[in-house]
Write an enzyme that holds these catalytic residues in place. Structure first.
Site, mmCIF file in Angstrom:
data_model
loop_
_atom_site.group_PDB
_atom_site.id
_atom_site.type_symbol
_atom_site.label_atom_id
_atom_site.label_comp_id
_atom_site.label_asym_id
_atom_site.label_seq_id
_atom_site.Cartn_x
_atom_site.Cartn_y
_atom_site.Cartn_z
ATOM 1 N N ASP A 81 0.867 -1.110 -0.072
ATOM 2 C CA ASP A 81 -0.116 -0.115 -0.062
ATOM 3 C C ASP A 81 1.031 1.189 0.080
ATOM 4 O O ASP A 81 2.045 1.064 0.475
ATOM 5 C CB ASP A 81 -0.718 0.025 1.247
ATOM 6 C CG ASP A 81 -1.882 -1.115 1.260
ATOM 7 O OD1 ASP A 81 -2.193 -1.444 0.252
ATOM 8 O OD2 ASP A 81 -2.263 -1.382 2.305
ATOM 9 N N ASN A 82 0.389 2.493 -0.508
ATOM 10 C CA ASN A 82 1.240 3.644 -0.515
ATOM 11 C C ASN A 82 1.529 3.950 0.822
ATOM 12 O O ASN A 82 2.607 4.305 1.126
ATOM 13 C CB ASN A 82 0.115 4.645 -0.902
ATOM 14 C CG ASN A 82 0.567 5.984 -0.891
ATOM 15 O OD1 ASN A 82 0.620 6.869 -0.021
ATOM 16 N ND2 ASN A 82 1.256 6.594 -2.253
#
Length: 290
Positions: free
Chosen positions: A130-131
């Site tokens: 995930d970012n």
């Protein structure tokens, strides 16, 4: 002072100078970053610029870094050979580009390799983080390695462990938890179900408690790799990850002054059925930044 010169890549078209520097030199401290602009130590095509100026592909970005930062690299490289590039991804940067004008980890890896071997295979991500999640992220440097590693992830022969901080004390202190995860594309999140349902996929998440308290530290074994699995599953168990405003407890995050997600991929062990013998069974580990 050390002068660093970077040719602006096509992927950064329209990006502000300040954001590009953040992507290119993630290990710069906030005070050093501010001083670069206050001291006018950033040039674009030989002209001193401020952080809000937008760049164009092919422009030459010059940065005068203090001596203590001269070895700063656009990538936090954990390991590299002719087949793979393993990096420590900072939180806040996506593995693949999410929107135009953004520089992703894939872009940075391709810049790194093109500087070594112009015209060579462009590194490709073997899995995703995930970012907002930091930690170990694996890229293949050739087509053969990409196929082998994609098979390994697909067949779940890669061991992946994370560390995180969560609200409260999990009971029992260690467990392997089964549930079903369903994506909600419109809301950009997932939901966790306790039984099989249409559109839901099974997930397995293992955890053990490293330290317990109002904020506990867990080591998490990701047995299946679904979108937002750790964040959503731990929240469903009543122990959301600290700093997670999507699935977590915003009030608790504010009281703890947690402005970033406390989740990091800390360990990766590769098993490829000896198709990449130099990497077979090798364990790579890092310390989390929290």
């Amino acid at each position: 002072m050390a002068l660093k010169t970077v040719s602006v890549p096509a992927e950064a078209d329209g990006m502000q100078v300040g954001l590009l520097l953040r992507r290119l030199f993630p290990d710069l401290t906030e005070s050093t970053f501010r001083k670069l602009f206050s001291s006018r130590d950033v040039k674009l095509d030989g002209i001193r610029v401020q952080r809000d100026i937008r760049v164009r592909p092919g422009q030459q970005l010059q940065v005068f870094l203090p001596d203590r930062a001269e070895n700063t690299s656009p990538l936090r490289i954990v390991f590299e050979d002719e087949d793979i590039l393993l990096v420590n991804k900072p939180a806040g940067i996506s593995v693949e580009k999410d929107r135009p004008g953004e520089l992703s980890m894939t872009d940075l890896c391709r810049l790194h390799v093109s500087g070594q071997y112009p015209g060579s295979f462009a590194p490709a991500a073997c899995h995703r983080l995930d970012n907002k999640t930091s930690g170990l992220c694996l890229f293949a440097k050739n087509e053969a390695a990409l196929g082998i590693l994609q098979d390994a992830f697909r067949n779940r022969t890669v061991e992946k462990y994370y560390e995180c901080l969560v609200r409260g004390i999990p009971k029992p202190p260690a467990a392997v938890c089964r549930a079903w995860l369903r994506k909600d594309a419109e809301k950009g999140k997932v939901c966790i179900l306790d039984r099989e349902a249409p559109g839901a996929r099974p997930i397995l998440t293992g955890y053990e408690t490293i330290s317990a308290g109002s904020v506990s530290r867990l080591r998490v074994h990701l047995l299946t790799g679904r979108t937002h699995q750790i964040r959503a599953h731990l929240a469903a168990l009543g122990h959301p990850v600290l700093g997670d405003d999507l699935y977590g407890d915003r009030d608790f995050n504010r009281r703890q002054k947690a402005s970033s997600l406390k989740l990091c991929a800390v360990s990766l062990t590769l098993f490829t059925q000896n198709r990449l013998p130099q990497l077979e069974g090798r364990i790579f580990e890092i310390n989390p930044p929290f």
